[in-house]
Design a protein around this motif. Sequence first.
Motif, PDB file in Angstrom:
ATOM      1  N   SER A 250      -6.518  -3.027  12.954  1.00 36.42           N
ATOM      2  CA  SER A 250      -6.328  -2.268  11.801  1.00 36.42           C
ATOM      3  C   SER A 250      -5.872  -3.135  10.796  1.00 36.42           C
ATOM      4  CB  SER A 250      -5.234  -1.025  12.377  1.00 36.42           C
ATOM      5  OG  SER A 250      -3.905  -1.664  12.592  1.00 36.42           O
ATOM      6  N   LYS A 251      -5.332  -2.128   9.587  1.00 36.70           N
ATOM      7  CA  LYS A 251      -4.936  -2.765   8.500  1.00 36.70           C
ATOM      8  C   LYS A 251      -3.449  -2.977   8.676  1.00 36.70           C
ATOM      9  CE  LYS A 251      -8.258  -0.690   5.667  1.00 36.70           C
ATOM     10  NZ  LYS A 251      -8.453   0.502   4.476  1.00 36.70           N
TER      11      LYS A 251
ATOM     12  N   TYR B 197       0.622  -1.177   0.037  1.00 41.10           N
ATOM     13  CA  TYR B 197       0.009  -0.046  -0.024  1.00 41.10           C
ATOM     14  C   TYR B 197       0.751   1.258   0.097  1.00 41.10           C
ATOM     15  CZ  TYR B 197      -3.256   3.481   1.525  1.00 41.10           C
ATOM     16  OH  TYR B 197      -4.176   4.413   1.471  1.00 41.10           O
TER      17      TYR B 197
ATOM     18  N   SER C 175      -6.147   4.722   5.547  1.00 35.96           N
ATOM     19  CA  SER C 175      -7.451   4.670   5.199  1.00 35.96           C
ATOM     20  C   SER C 175      -7.841   5.888   4.606  1.00 35.96           C
ATOM     21  CB  SER C 175      -8.268   4.205   6.366  1.00 35.96           C
ATOM     22  OG  SER C 175      -7.841   5.295   7.466  1.00 35.96           O
ATOM     23  N   SER C 176      -7.378   7.039   4.841  1.00 33.47           N
ATOM     24  CA  SER C 176      -7.729   8.178   4.301  1.00 33.47           C
ATOM     25  C   SER C 176      -6.859   8.751   3.212  1.00 33.47           C
ATOM     26  CB  SER C 176      -7.444   9.408   5.224  1.00 33.47           C
ATOM     27  OG  SER C 176      -7.961   9.071   6.508  1.00 33.47           O
TER      28      SER C 176
ATOM     29  N   ASP D  83      -2.925   3.452  11.458  1.00 33.46           N
ATOM     30  CA  ASP D  83      -2.606   3.158  10.356  1.00 33.46           C
ATOM     31  C   ASP D  83      -1.613   3.891   9.747  1.00 33.46           C
ATOM     32  OD1 ASP D  83      -3.837   0.644   9.674  1.00 33.46           O
ATOM     33  OD2 ASP D  83      -5.814   1.759   9.382  1.00 33.46           O
TER      34      ASP D  83
END
Length: 821
Positions: A227-228, A60, A818-819, A138
């Motif tokens: 969380s991721k 990511y 996430s954002s 994250d």
Amino acid sequence: MATAIKKPLTAAQFKKKVLQHLNFTSSQTDYQQDPTAVLRAVCLTVNEVVYEKLTETNQYHKEHKSRSINYLSLEYLMGRMLSNNLHNLDLFDVAQKAVANLGFEIEDIFEEGHDLALGNGGLGRLAACFLDSLATMDFNAVGYGIHYEHGLFKQQFHQGRQIETPDEWREYGNPWEVCRPEAVQNIPLFGHVETIANTDGSVKKVWHSGQTIKGVPWDVPIVGYNSKTVNVLRLWESRASSHFDWEQFNSGDYQDAHSAQNHAETISKVLYPNDETDAGKELRFIQQYFFCACSVKDIIKRYSQQHGNDWSQFADKVAIQLNDTHPTIAILELMRTLIDEYDFAWLDAFAMCRKVFAYTNHTLLPEALEKWSVDLFNKVLPRHLELLFSINEYFLNEEVSKMWPGNDQMRRRLSLIEEGETQMVRMAHLCVVTSFKVNGVAQIHSDLVKSDLFPEFDQLYPEKLTNVTNGVTPRRWLKACNPELSKLLDSKVKVDWAKDLSSLSSVAKFADDEKFQQKFMAIKHNNKIKLAEEILASTGVEVSPDAIFDVQIKRLHEYKRQHLSFMHILALYRRLLADPDYDMHPRVYIFGAKAAPGYYLAKEIIYAINKVADKVNNDDRIKGKLKVVFMPNYRVTLAEKIIPAADVSEQISTAGKEASGTGNMKLALNGAVTIGTLDGANVEIAEEVGDDNIFIFGNTVDDIKALEANGYNPYDYYNNDEEIKACLDWLHTDYFTPGKPGELSAIAHSLLDGGDPYRLLADFADYAKANIALDKAYKDKARWARMAIINTAKMGKFTSDRSIQDYVDNIWKLTPMSSQG
Ligand code: Z2T
């Protein structure tokens, strides 16, 4: 992110994987007798999930070219990892069932795990809490540290005295780390600098090093809670660089090849055990540099993998946080790399450093402010020293002299070099000059950094000095360590309080609810029963869970004043001897503390507490009203057992000396009531819980300053307070050390002729008074329950998630995974 939606593991699947690991990874078929083998297999099972998430996290951030925070710390006190990782992955119940199915209690499996004790105290534990929060929220973060072969020493008591033995945390391997040979670095040191004239009249500097050390990275995955993210803590281990080794080996110089190897491996061999003193040892300096050079090279390498040779985005993508001055050399190393290896102009390189680095100050104590001799710098890092001098010249001429023209006094005061018999480099000054933000760790501490430590820097660089109040992770320090209280809170709070600690404030409305009080205090009582068993096992002392459990757990230091509660214990003992019916609720004093091996008085205080404990615990005359236990080998794992069982939290440092404290937060979160001075984070804890739910006593920072302005004289207290006099005189007798009078005199001596540097006697009477109020409050069960509940409910501010959000908003300017879309 393209995550496959995974079905959570069932207990049956988990068990199957554990058995597979027992069979195929370690060939342990007799696991029934071998909880260590089961632990290993469980860790390997958890790692299957962990490493998949790590891959996804890396993927990511690569795709998004996310800005990262790189946390540089010489210390990380991680404690054990399994229970934490299971909670954070929501695999706890599954693993518990699976392990039960194999015939084990999960707690017994945890007990086989070793603490990662790569730190001294609060500073190292703070780094560990921050990593937990960064992953939970994250953020793209890498922790950098040293892969010490031996972490903080193990403590035992022999006849009351502290004995240190080496910590062997990875003697038989550590399941939570993976070696990364692809990220090895070679680190030059020693040698000389050559000046080469360019044709245009400018000069080029070339550092010809005298030796090269290899840095081998070990990655410990950091699992976010629900969380991721899985981030990494990258720990550098020093080795002899291979070619160097081989040349000598082949030339037949086998012995020397080995001694070079030994020398190289010495660098990461052991954690320095001093918490707030700068020992000034050459090897420590090399250790710091080795760590900084490895980390800076790695940061640049990671950046280059995404941005090639384009340096224009470096400061947008990279922030580096310096955990105290210990990693300051990273500034000079980045500067050197930019100029010498990437042909940056001096000013551009300097400007870059000023955009990338931020510095956290953790203490005002002068003995902890690091200084390294110019001579040592010159010997080990000649090129870095040149750059340091050039920064100093720029700073003094372009900034100090422009702000205070003609003021030589000011130049001398602020210079990066302290002039004297030997020139010394002031590491904190370099940090302040070259960082874009400098923060203290609690409001009162940050105010003192501005007003007392760096007032001129605050004038010179307005806005640079700021505050970020410390915090602690509620995952480890409530959810994992206090499962019963966690379940009670779950039943009352409908959101996930472990991720949103402020939500616990809704529990305050049950503070007067009789049923809730009973449940809350029954849990405390249960935790006390468990701790009492632990105390019996480790000290042989029997304590009653009906007594007040009064806890002081932290490094042993005069400024923390364990000897203030020690003096008060003597006073209570005296009162009980004079009047066996003296009205006090039975109290158990529980200490946990390691002393730096070279810190004489700290070790004397441990000895004195142990000797008084022997006497008091075996004195039938006082009917068990007073017990004293010093639990050996205080560490994260022991803290996790003591904190849930504490009624009272002792936070009694001399006002102005404890930068923050974080144990104070953990204890209050678990329903302990604080007795403390207006110091560090106690001030903010008092604000949150309110004056009725904390026992504040003693001189404030201003009071202490006033006392000192009038000339502090400890004999004023000795001569005017009969109890103080009697207790101090007692220490010279052989009452606690039969046949050996004077064995406990060192404390009395320090408090009288030694000048009582931490103003203990000035706070004694008020401390004793606060203890009477505390005793009275405890006897009123409903009142105490109310206080305890309010403490738990009002700790929302002190989650490390809030600290990290403050760093992110005011310093690092990161966007969470996430954002980013
Ligand atoms: C340490 O644990 C702390 C400060 C240090 O100053 C060194 C070490 Cl090893 C160089 C502590 C502070 O004493 C404590 O008040 C604070 O809560 C903690 O750091 C984390 O900021």
